[in-house]
Design a protein around this motif. Structure first.
Motif, PDB file in Angstrom:
ATOM      1  N   CYS A 191      40.622  14.504  47.923  1.00  0.00           N
ATOM      2  CA  CYS A 191      39.184  14.268  47.745  1.00  0.00           C
ATOM      3  C   CYS A 191      38.491  14.100  49.088  1.00  0.00           C
ATOM      4  CB  CYS A 191      38.992  13.022  46.894  1.00  0.00           C
ATOM      5  SG  CYS A 191      37.288  12.504  46.763  1.00  0.00           S
TER       6      CYS A 191
ATOM      7  N   CYS B  19      37.006  10.131  49.072  1.00  0.00           N
ATOM      8  CA  CYS B  19      37.879   8.959  49.156  1.00  0.00           C
ATOM      9  C   CYS B  19      39.187   9.248  49.889  1.00  0.00           C
ATOM     10  CB  CYS B  19      38.145   8.382  47.763  1.00  0.00           C
ATOM     11  SG  CYS B  19      39.080   9.449  46.666  1.00  0.00           S
TER      12      CYS B  19
ATOM     13  N   CYS C 122      35.604  13.898  41.558  1.00  0.00           N
ATOM     14  CA  CYS C 122      36.927  13.326  41.755  1.00  0.00           C
ATOM     15  C   CYS C 122      37.190  12.336  40.633  1.00  0.00           C
ATOM     16  CB  CYS C 122      36.931  12.643  43.120  1.00  0.00           C
ATOM     17  SG  CYS C 122      38.279  11.517  43.392  1.00  0.00           S
TER      18      CYS C 122
ATOM     19  N   CYS D 197      37.404   8.473  42.455  1.00  0.00           N
ATOM     20  CA  CYS D 197      36.237   7.740  42.958  1.00  0.00           C
ATOM     21  C   CYS D 197      34.951   8.177  42.278  1.00  0.00           C
ATOM     22  CB  CYS D 197      36.128   7.888  44.473  1.00  0.00           C
ATOM     23  SG  CYS D 197      35.715   9.542  45.040  1.00  0.00           S
TER      24      CYS D 197
END
Ligand SMILES: [Zn+2]
Length: 101
Positions: free
Chosen positions: A72, A75, A94, A97
């Motif tokens: 991601c 994050c 994602c 997150c």
């Protein structure tokens, strides 16, 4: 295909396991991706002309999508992709997150 060009992926198997790289090319038909600097193969190139030296060239080889995982961008963790509909657009999010990737 949930992986797109310029995504970061981490390899889960093979000799480059644990390494990350940027997706250069996506091959949807064969479900493969070409990742920058990963799964390199060495090609031995012969001298074609006289005076030219043969050399060994490293080149990326496509890897199966299933042997890598997406990292991601917001994050930094490996994650799975979900989709969220925002008005007319479908955006990738994602699953960890909930941020857009
Ligand atoms: Zn995330």
């Amino acid at each position: 295909m949930r992986i797109k060009k310029n995504d970061n992926v981490i390899m889960l198997s093979g000799k480059d396991r644990g390494k990350t790289g940027k997706v250069l090319v996506v091959l949807p038909r064969s479900e493969k991706v070409l990742v920058e600097g990963l799964n390199l193969i060495k090609r031995h190139v012969r001298a074609r002309k006289q005076g030219q030296k043969g050399q060994i060239v490293s080149k990326e080889r496509a890897v199966s999508v299933s042997s890598g995982a997406l990292v991601c961008k917001s994050c930094g963790k490996t994650t799975r992709i979900g989709y969220k509909v925002e008005g007319e657009n479908k955006v990738r999010v994602c699953k960890k997150c909930k941020g857009e990737t």
